[in-house]
Design an enzyme around this catalytic site. Structure first.
Site, PDB file in Angstrom:
ATOM      1  N   LYS A  37      35.254  17.398  61.374  1.00  0.00           N
ATOM      2  CA  LYS A  37      35.686  16.076  61.856  1.00  0.00           C
ATOM      3  C   LYS A  37      34.509  15.404  62.558  1.00  0.00           C
ATOM      4  O   LYS A  37      33.890  16.003  63.443  1.00  0.00           O
ATOM      5  CB  LYS A  37      36.859  16.270  62.836  1.00  0.00           C
ATOM      6  CG  LYS A  37      37.614  14.997  63.145  1.00  0.00           C
ATOM      7  CD  LYS A  37      38.868  15.331  63.947  1.00  0.00           C
ATOM      8  CE  LYS A  37      39.345  14.139  64.753  1.00  0.00           C
ATOM      9  NZ  LYS A  37      40.463  14.474  65.629  1.00  0.00           N
TER      10      LYS A  37
ATOM     11  N   HIS B  83      44.218  10.971  79.465  1.00  0.00           N
ATOM     12  CA  HIS B  83      43.960  12.420  79.483  1.00  0.00           C
ATOM     13  C   HIS B  83      43.806  12.918  80.923  1.00  0.00           C
ATOM     14  O   HIS B  83      44.372  13.951  81.289  1.00  0.00           O
ATOM     15  CB  HIS B  83      42.645  12.751  78.746  1.00  0.00           C
ATOM     16  CG  HIS B  83      42.636  12.452  77.284  1.00  0.00           C
ATOM     17  ND1 HIS B  83      41.593  11.788  76.657  1.00  0.00           N
ATOM     18  CD2 HIS B  83      43.530  12.733  76.302  1.00  0.00           C
ATOM     19  CE1 HIS B  83      41.840  11.705  75.360  1.00  0.00           C
ATOM     20  NE2 HIS B  83      43.009  12.254  75.112  1.00  0.00           N
TER      21      HIS B  83
ATOM     22  N   ARG C 230      52.682   9.670  74.584  1.00  0.00           N
ATOM     23  CA  ARG C 230      52.587   8.260  74.985  1.00  0.00           C
ATOM     24  C   ARG C 230      53.834   7.486  74.553  1.00  0.00           C
ATOM     25  O   ARG C 230      54.551   6.942  75.353  1.00  0.00           O
ATOM     26  CB  ARG C 230      51.343   7.613  74.359  1.00  0.00           C
ATOM     27  CG  ARG C 230      50.047   8.059  74.978  1.00  0.00           C
ATOM     28  CD  ARG C 230      48.871   7.645  74.161  1.00  0.00           C
ATOM     29  NE  ARG C 230      48.960   8.220  72.825  1.00  0.00           N
ATOM     30  CZ  ARG C 230      47.990   8.197  71.929  1.00  0.00           C
ATOM     31  NH1 ARG C 230      46.853   7.599  72.191  1.00  0.00           N
ATOM     32  NH2 ARG C 230      48.149   8.761  70.747  1.00  0.00           N
TER      33      ARG C 230
ATOM     34  N   SER D  82      41.499   7.384  72.536  1.00  0.00           N
ATOM     35  CA  SER D  82      40.040   7.531  72.476  1.00  0.00           C
ATOM     36  C   SER D  82      39.463   6.630  71.389  1.00  0.00           C
ATOM     37  O   SER D  82      38.417   6.001  71.585  1.00  0.00           O
ATOM     38  CB  SER D  82      39.659   8.982  72.167  1.00  0.00           C
ATOM     39  OG  SER D  82      40.075   9.816  73.205  1.00  0.00           O
TER      40      SER D  82
HETATM   41  O1  PNS Z   1      43.345  15.249  70.699  1.00  0.00           O
HETATM   42  P1  PNS Z   1      43.918  15.647  69.369  1.00  0.00           P
HETATM   43  O2  PNS Z   1      42.895  15.422  68.273  1.00  0.00           O
HETATM   44  O3  PNS Z   1      45.248  15.007  69.094  1.00  0.00           O
HETATM   45  O4  PNS Z   1      44.178  17.239  69.465  1.00  0.00           O
HETATM   46  C1  PNS Z   1      44.652  17.959  68.350  1.00  0.00           C
HETATM   47  C2  PNS Z   1      44.500  19.471  68.553  1.00  0.00           C
HETATM   48  C3  PNS Z   1      43.084  19.851  68.936  1.00  0.00           C
HETATM   49  C4  PNS Z   1      45.430  19.913  69.659  1.00  0.00           C
HETATM   50  C5  PNS Z   1      44.925  20.155  67.212  1.00  0.00           C
HETATM   51  O5  PNS Z   1      44.226  19.579  66.162  1.00  0.00           O
HETATM   52  C6  PNS Z   1      44.663  21.652  67.194  1.00  0.00           C
HETATM   53  O6  PNS Z   1      45.283  22.405  67.899  1.00  0.00           O
HETATM   54  N1  PNS Z   1      43.713  22.092  66.343  1.00  0.00           N
HETATM   55  C7  PNS Z   1      43.337  23.488  66.216  1.00  0.00           C
HETATM   56  C8  PNS Z   1      43.763  24.056  64.874  1.00  0.00           C
HETATM   57  C9  PNS Z   1      45.199  24.562  64.902  1.00  0.00           C
HETATM   58  O7  PNS Z   1      45.587  25.364  65.731  1.00  0.00           O
HETATM   59  N2  PNS Z   1      46.027  24.092  63.932  1.00  0.00           N
HETATM   60  C10 PNS Z   1      47.408  24.505  63.786  1.00  0.00           C
HETATM   61  C11 PNS Z   1      48.395  23.733  64.669  1.00  0.00           C
HETATM   62  S1  PNS Z   1      48.471  22.049  64.267  1.00  0.00           S
END
Ligand code: PNS
Length: 165
Positions: free
Chosen positions: A46, A22, A95, A133
């Protein structure tokens, strides 16, 4: 008179906790925008090891020497946060091929909801391509060595946290 547009990017994620992968993306993306906002998702549904405030604090600790990086929490839709911040671009790290399907789906959904917002991908540095993570938490919980996998500044914070669970 032409005014110069300020370019703002958002790098969103759970960051539970921040890894060297990150941090590498943050450093590289900070060079592409006037301001890079690291958006930390608040998702009470979560279960996370670190609280929202702790995750923000760990990232801030590792990025406070990068002048154009801000760390903020968000909840709800990512695209709404991006618009609220007057940003036009979402940054994600890739990745391996295994990340691609999920990332493509997410980028397409965000594009569908908000056609004006672009998602760009930065390829993770090869040395960090195996980092996640969740694996780092697993290694730390079992007393393994996480040095070199997360920024030095937060190694002890992670060990301290996993000792409490
Ligand atoms: O680090 P992560 O958990 O892979 O990040 C995921 C994240 C936070 C980018 C994604 O879950 C997110 O954008 N959540 C907010 C809800 C949202 O906008 N959902 C619609 C698009 S998937």
């Amino acid at each position: 008179m032409e005014t110069k547009k300020s370019r703002i990017g958002v790098y969103p994620g759970s960051f539970d906790p921040l890894t060297n992968g990150h941090l590498d993306i943050i450093i590289r993306a900070s060079g592409l925008f006037d301001t890079l906002i690291v958006g930390v998702l608040r998702n009470d549904a979560k279960k996370t090891l670190f609280s929202m405030e702790e995750r923000v604090e760990l990232i801030a600790k590792c990025t406070n020497d990068i002048a154009n990086v801000k760390v903020e929490m968000f909840e709800g839709l990512l695209v709404d946060f991006v618009k609220e911040k007057k940003a036009g671009t979402i940054v994600r790290g890739l990745r391996a091929v295994s990340d691609y399907e999920y990332e493509l789906q997410m980028a397409m959904m965000n594009k569908h909801i908000s056609p004006d917002i672009e998602t760009i991908f930065l390829m993770t540095d090869i040395n960090n391509s195996f980092l996640s993570s969740s694996m780092i938490k697993d290694v730390a919980v079992h007393g393994g060595n996480i040095r070199g996998l997360v920024p030095d500044a937060i190694v002890e914070d992670i060990y301290r946290k996993v000792k409490k669970i």
